[in-house]
Write an enzyme that holds these catalytic residues in place. Structure first.
Site, PDB file in Angstrom:
ATOM      1  N   GLY A 305       0.877  -1.113  -0.057  1.00  0.00           N
ATOM      2  CA  GLY A 305      -0.049   0.133   0.048  1.00  0.00           C
ATOM      3  C   GLY A 305       0.829   1.286   0.113  1.00  0.00           C
ATOM      4  O   GLY A 305       1.867   1.304  -0.542  1.00  0.00           O
ATOM      5  N   GLU A 306       0.378   2.245   0.530  1.00  0.00           N
ATOM      6  CA  GLU A 306       1.128   3.561   0.503  1.00  0.00           C
ATOM      7  C   GLU A 306       1.466   4.232  -0.638  1.00  0.00           C
ATOM      8  O   GLU A 306       1.659   5.344  -0.690  1.00  0.00           O
ATOM      9  CB  GLU A 306       2.373   3.387   1.462  1.00  0.00           C
ATOM     10  CG  GLU A 306       2.557   2.680   2.492  1.00  0.00           C
ATOM     11  CD  GLU A 306       3.867   2.733   3.098  1.00  0.00           C
ATOM     12  OE1 GLU A 306       5.006   2.896   2.495  1.00  0.00           O
ATOM     13  OE2 GLU A 306       4.148   1.965   4.323  1.00  0.00           O
TER      14      GLU A 306
END
Length: 338
Positions: A305-306
């Site tokens: 993610g991120e």
């Protein structure tokens, strides 16, 4: 265009009326591609990427000089059911890490030459557990959409949006299940690495949430409010704002693409300005990309993610555009063409 979303219906109208790519720029970029010092098609998909980018930027010979990465963070009431391997406190701790420059996305954004911004959305007020009530009211969802909308830099020439929110693969799976059907287990994966018992619980939670709201949601924006999260709505708002500003977008993994799917459900052309940055290791991401008709640029087994996979893909798109705009034509180089 800043902060002028009056309600969800207003966003629906904006998406329906959003402009397409610049036809003259597409034609000019296509013509230039045919004159570059290479055999036709020798750069493969890079040629298509450069022409696509030129059309959205309205420039037949563009450059990528100002990419922006935005990470949105939110907390989820449904996390209290034990759907994640980590406690909700980690969301705020990771926000501090982002702001200190210590996360993977910080390194990837810097490597890509991208400006990075972080927005934490009411971390002390988790959304409601969507198996019991709508995750957000329409007003709360609209506020999150506006946060994403306003976070996009009008001077950016490429956008990546990422997220942080313990438990957020659960609302993402619920959104996909509600939007595309199938069984809850088709869309529910291990997220941060839950064991078999937690995966079974997570799948049950997704099924219960979708069943609870099945008759109350008219489209993807309604589902976003009922099943999503603040950071997921903020990503959708940023992607929508970029569409209106003709800023190309690289989509990240499963959660980002679930946010994007809510927009596509409202307007089929809402994601024409977006590419899939990568295929993540979250099990249902491939099926979701198929529903969005997006072929990923990278497949490296990432599941962080991120915005990390999409940030890494900035380099691929930069390479495509650099070759297109920087290479000499046969005439310029004095090379005999075919």
């Amino acid at each position: 265009m800043r902060s002028d979303l009056t309600d969800l219906s207003h966003l629906r109208r904006l998406l329906a009326q959003a402009p397409g790519p610049d036809t003259a720029a597409l034609e000019g970029a296509t013509a230039r591609n045919g004159q570059l010092t290479k055999p036709p098609g020798a750069l493969g998909r890079l040629e298509e990427l450069a022409i696509w980018y030129a059309g959205w930027r309205g420039d037949p010979r563009p450059r990528i000089a100002a990419p922006q990465v935005i990470v949105f963070a939110g907390n989820h009431g449904v996390a209290a059911q034990g759907v994640s391997a980590f406690p909700p406190e980690v969301t705020e701790q990771m926000v501090l890490n982002f702001r200190a420059g210590g996360a993977a996305i910080n390194q990837l954004a810097e490597a890509a030459g991208a400006k990075m911004d972080v927005h934490a959305l009411d971390l002390d007020q988790p959304t409601a557990d969507f198996t019991q009530a709508p995750a957000m009211s329409e007003a709360a969802c609209l506020a999150a959409l506006r946060c994403g909308w306003d976070a996009v830099d009008a001077d950016a020439d490429l956008l990546v949006v990422g997220e942080m929110g313990i438990g957020n693969t659960t609302p993402a799976a619920a959104l996909c299940h509600a939007l595309f059907g199938g069984a809850a287990e088709d869309w529910t994966g291990r997220g941060t690495g839950v064991d078999d018992a937690a995966l079974a619980l997570k799948t049950r939670v997704v099924a219960e949430g979708v069943a609870r709201h099945a008759d109350a949601a008219a489209d993807g924006l309604d589902l976003l409010a009922r099943l999503g999260g603040r950071e997921i709505a903020a990503m959708a708002g940023a992607i929508a704002a970029a569409r209106l500003m003709r800023i190309p977008v690289l989509l990240d993994g499963f959660i980002c693409c679930a946010a994007a799917a809510c927009l596509q459900d409202v307007a089929p052309a809402a994601l024409d300005h977006a590419l899939a940055g990568h295929l993540s290791a979250e099990g249902a991401h491939g099926a979701l990309l198929e529903r969005l008709n997006k072929a990923p640029l990278l497949s490296l087994g990432l599941r962080l993610g991120e915005g990390s996979g999409a940030a890494l893909a900035i380099g691929v798109l930069k390479g495509a555009v650099a070759c297109h705009s920087g290479m000499a034509t046969f005439a310029e180089a004095g090379v005999s063409g075919a």
